[in-house]
Every structure is written in structure tokens, then in C-alpha cells.
Design a protein around this motif. Sequence first.
Motif, PDB file in Angstrom:
ATOM      1  N   SER A   1     -24.158  28.636  50.880  1.00  0.00           N
ATOM      2  CA  SER A   1     -24.208  27.409  51.696  1.00  0.00           C
ATOM      3  C   SER A   1     -24.808  26.247  50.910  1.00  0.00           C
ATOM      4  N   ILE A   2     -25.829  26.523  50.131  1.00  0.00           N
ATOM      5  CA  ILE A   2     -26.411  25.465  49.294  1.00  0.00           C
ATOM      6  C   ILE A   2     -25.371  24.977  48.290  1.00  0.00           C
ATOM      7  N   TYR A   3     -24.689  25.899  47.646  1.00  0.00           N
ATOM      8  CA  TYR A   3     -23.659  25.551  46.661  1.00  0.00           C
ATOM      9  C   TYR A   3     -22.561  24.695  47.302  1.00  0.00           C
ATOM     10  N   VAL A   4     -22.077  25.124  48.451  1.00  0.00           N
ATOM     11  CA  VAL A   4     -21.021  24.373  49.145  1.00  0.00           C
ATOM     12  C   VAL A   4     -21.561  23.021  49.607  1.00  0.00           C
ATOM     13  N   GLY A   5     -22.795  22.989  50.082  1.00  0.00           N
ATOM     14  CA  GLY A   5     -23.414  21.724  50.481  1.00  0.00           C
ATOM     15  C   GLY A   5     -23.492  20.747  49.321  1.00  0.00           C
ATOM     16  N   LEU A   6     -23.830  21.242  48.143  1.00  0.00           N
ATOM     17  CA  LEU A   6     -23.859  20.383  46.960  1.00  0.00           C
ATOM     18  C   LEU A   6     -22.473  19.836  46.646  1.00  0.00           C
ATOM     19  N   ALA A   7     -21.451  20.654  46.855  1.00  0.00           N
ATOM     20  CA  ALA A   7     -20.072  20.183  46.641  1.00  0.00           C
ATOM     21  C   ALA A   7     -19.689  19.142  47.693  1.00  0.00           C
ATOM     22  N   VAL A   8     -20.068  19.375  48.944  1.00  0.00           N
ATOM     23  CA  VAL A   8     -19.746  18.431  50.025  1.00  0.00           C
ATOM     24  C   VAL A   8     -20.374  17.072  49.762  1.00  0.00           C
ATOM     25  N   PHE A   9     -21.591  17.068  49.262  1.00  0.00           N
ATOM     26  CA  PHE A   9     -22.302  15.807  49.036  1.00  0.00           C
ATOM     27  C   PHE A   9     -22.130  15.276  47.612  1.00  0.00           C
ATOM     28  N   HIS A  10     -21.112  15.807  46.912  1.00  0.00           N
ATOM     29  CA  HIS A  10     -20.677  15.294  45.604  1.00  0.00           C
ATOM     30  C   HIS A  10     -21.779  15.280  44.556  1.00  0.00           C
ATOM     31  N   VAL A  11     -22.617  16.300  44.580  1.00  0.00           N
ATOM     32  CA  VAL A  11     -23.644  16.431  43.549  1.00  0.00           C
ATOM     33  C   VAL A  11     -22.975  16.770  42.216  1.00  0.00           C
ATOM     34  N   PHE A  12     -21.911  17.551  42.279  1.00  0.00           N
ATOM     35  CA  PHE A  12     -21.125  17.878  41.096  1.00  0.00           C
ATOM     36  C   PHE A  12     -19.956  16.900  41.015  1.00  0.00           C
TER      37      PHE A  12
ATOM     38  N   CYS B   1     -13.383  30.522  45.619  1.00  0.00           N
ATOM     39  CA  CYS B   1     -13.177  31.345  46.803  1.00  0.00           C
ATOM     40  C   CYS B   1     -11.891  32.147  46.675  1.00  0.00           C
ATOM     41  N   ALA B   2     -11.768  33.109  47.538  1.00  0.00           N
ATOM     42  CA  ALA B   2     -10.610  33.986  47.483  1.00  0.00           C
ATOM     43  C   ALA B   2      -9.914  34.027  48.837  1.00  0.00           C
ATOM     44  N   GLY B   3      -8.656  34.452  48.791  1.00  0.00           N
ATOM     45  CA  GLY B   3      -7.894  34.660  50.021  1.00  0.00           C
ATOM     46  C   GLY B   3      -7.738  33.404  50.853  1.00  0.00           C
ATOM     47  N   VAL B   4      -7.915  33.562  52.154  1.00  0.00           N
ATOM     48  CA  VAL B   4      -7.705  32.442  53.083  1.00  0.00           C
ATOM     49  C   VAL B   4      -8.720  31.330  52.885  1.00  0.00           C
ATOM     50  N   PHE B   5      -9.834  31.614  52.246  1.00  0.00           N
ATOM     51  CA  PHE B   5     -10.872  30.598  52.057  1.00  0.00           C
ATOM     52  C   PHE B   5     -10.465  29.539  51.039  1.00  0.00           C
ATOM     53  N   GLN B   6      -9.473  29.837  50.202  1.00  0.00           N
ATOM     54  CA  GLN B   6      -8.988  28.858  49.231  1.00  0.00           C
ATOM     55  C   GLN B   6      -8.431  27.623  49.919  1.00  0.00           C
ATOM     56  N   SER B   7      -7.889  27.787  51.101  1.00  0.00           N
ATOM     57  CA  SER B   7      -7.248  26.673  51.791  1.00  0.00           C
ATOM     58  C   SER B   7      -8.236  25.798  52.572  1.00  0.00           C
ATOM     59  N   MET B   8      -9.485  26.232  52.671  1.00  0.00           N
ATOM     60  CA  MET B   8     -10.485  25.443  53.393  1.00  0.00           C
ATOM     61  C   MET B   8     -10.951  24.273  52.539  1.00  0.00           C
ATOM     62  N   GLY B   9     -11.208  23.158  53.200  1.00  0.00           N
ATOM     63  CA  GLY B   9     -11.867  22.045  52.528  1.00  0.00           C
ATOM     64  C   GLY B   9     -13.355  22.341  52.444  1.00  0.00           C
ATOM     65  N   TRP B  10     -14.064  21.563  51.634  1.00  0.00           N
ATOM     66  CA  TRP B  10     -15.503  21.797  51.476  1.00  0.00           C
ATOM     67  C   TRP B  10     -16.276  21.632  52.782  1.00  0.00           C
ATOM     68  N   PRO B  11     -16.014  20.594  53.590  1.00  0.00           N
ATOM     69  CA  PRO B  11     -16.773  20.482  54.851  1.00  0.00           C
ATOM     70  C   PRO B  11     -16.549  21.679  55.788  1.00  0.00           C
ATOM     71  N   GLU B  12     -15.307  22.134  55.886  1.00  0.00           N
ATOM     72  CA  GLU B  12     -15.012  23.300  56.735  1.00  0.00           C
ATOM     73  C   GLU B  12     -15.700  24.546  56.187  1.00  0.00           C
ATOM     74  N   HIS B  13     -15.700  24.648  54.870  1.00  0.00           N
ATOM     75  CA  HIS B  13     -16.333  25.797  54.235  1.00  0.00           C
ATOM     76  C   HIS B  13     -17.837  25.799  54.511  1.00  0.00           C
ATOM     77  N   LEU B  14     -18.447  24.627  54.495  1.00  0.00           N
ATOM     78  CA  LEU B  14     -19.883  24.535  54.778  1.00  0.00           C
ATOM     79  C   LEU B  14     -20.182  24.964  56.213  1.00  0.00           C
ATOM     80  N   VAL B  15     -19.384  24.518  57.160  1.00  0.00           N
ATOM     81  CA  VAL B  15     -19.573  24.913  58.566  1.00  0.00           C
ATOM     82  C   VAL B  15     -19.410  26.423  58.708  1.00  0.00           C
ATOM     83  N   PHE B  16     -18.379  26.969  58.073  1.00  0.00           N
ATOM     84  CA  PHE B  16     -18.138  28.413  58.107  1.00  0.00           C
ATOM     85  C   PHE B  16     -19.338  29.166  57.546  1.00  0.00           C
ATOM     86  N   ASN B  17     -19.826  28.740  56.379  1.00  0.00           N
ATOM     87  CA  ASN B  17     -20.959  29.421  55.752  1.00  0.00           C
ATOM     88  C   ASN B  17     -22.214  29.346  56.607  1.00  0.00           C
ATOM     89  N   ILE B  18     -22.476  28.183  57.179  1.00  0.00           N
ATOM     90  CA  ILE B  18     -23.662  28.033  58.025  1.00  0.00           C
ATOM     91  C   ILE B  18     -23.552  28.918  59.268  1.00  0.00           C
TER      92      ILE B  18
END
Length: 150
Positions: free
Chosen positions: A86-97, A104-121
Motif C-alpha cells: 500500500s505504501i508503494y502504491v501510494g507513492l506511485a499514486v502521488f507521483h513520488v516516482f 502486478c500480475a493477472g487481473v491486477f495489471q488492468s487496475m489504475g494506481w488509484p484503484e489499486h491503492l483502494v484495493f490494497n487498503i
Amino acid sequence: MKKYQWLYELIIYLMALLFLYTAASKLMDMRYFIRAVHRQPFPRAADPFLIIGVPIVELITGFALLVVKMRKFGLISSVTLMFVFSIYVGLAVFHVFKKVPCGCAGVFQSMGWPEHLVFNIAFLALAIIGLKFHVIQKRNITVGKGQPAI
């Protein structure tokens, strides 16, 4: 705890499914996973540890959740992994990188970063709830045997 036993079991199996699925997806499409790891904003020296370590840790966590005597370890691992992810995805969402490909693998490849952060949380919250239920359940079992709950 008995009335929440079904929820506890559901959390256990959802978490196990998540970790076993993501590990299996990485292992089945290892070329994609290796390319994604190579494009991560981490030092190149970390690549072998990530390529080997992430799927192995996910497999260990998933299987630990399914073995009753290892559930506490599996739940603690789940909380830790979901927190770190979640920290890693949060850093991606807030454009730290500058640019971060999803490893990610499988169906998670199609998620955007914000959706991925919500999923992880959401799964982090489930893991924390599962760990709390586990502690309550163990305390109730200990008290039921006439021993003090610690």
C-alpha cells in the motif's frame, strides 16, 4: 467469537486466495514480472531479491493462512505485505516516482494506481480485522481451558 467465525474464515480464505493467485500469476508469466521488476525505481542490486523473494513470500503467506497452526504468522505476514504494498502504491499514486510500471500480475495489471491503492487498503483492513479476530479467538480458547487470558 463464534458468531464472527464465518467472517474470520472468509477473511482467511480471501487473503490466502489473493497471495496464492498473485504468486502463481507472477510465476506463470515470469518474463513479464522480470521486465516489470527491472523497470522499478529500485537499485538494480535489489532485482534478484524481488524477482525471487516476492513470489516466494506470497506463496509462504498464502499457505500459512491455510494451515491452522500457522495462521497467526500468515495474518501478520498479510498485514505486513499489504502495508508495504500500500505504501508503494501510494507513492506511485502521488507521483513520488517519475514512472512506475506495475509489477502486478493477472487481473491486477488492468487496475489504475488509484484503484489499486483502494484495493490494497481494503485488503490491509481485512488482514488487520482477521488478525484481531485471531487474537480474540485464541484468548477465548485459553480462557475456556481455565487458564488466564494473556
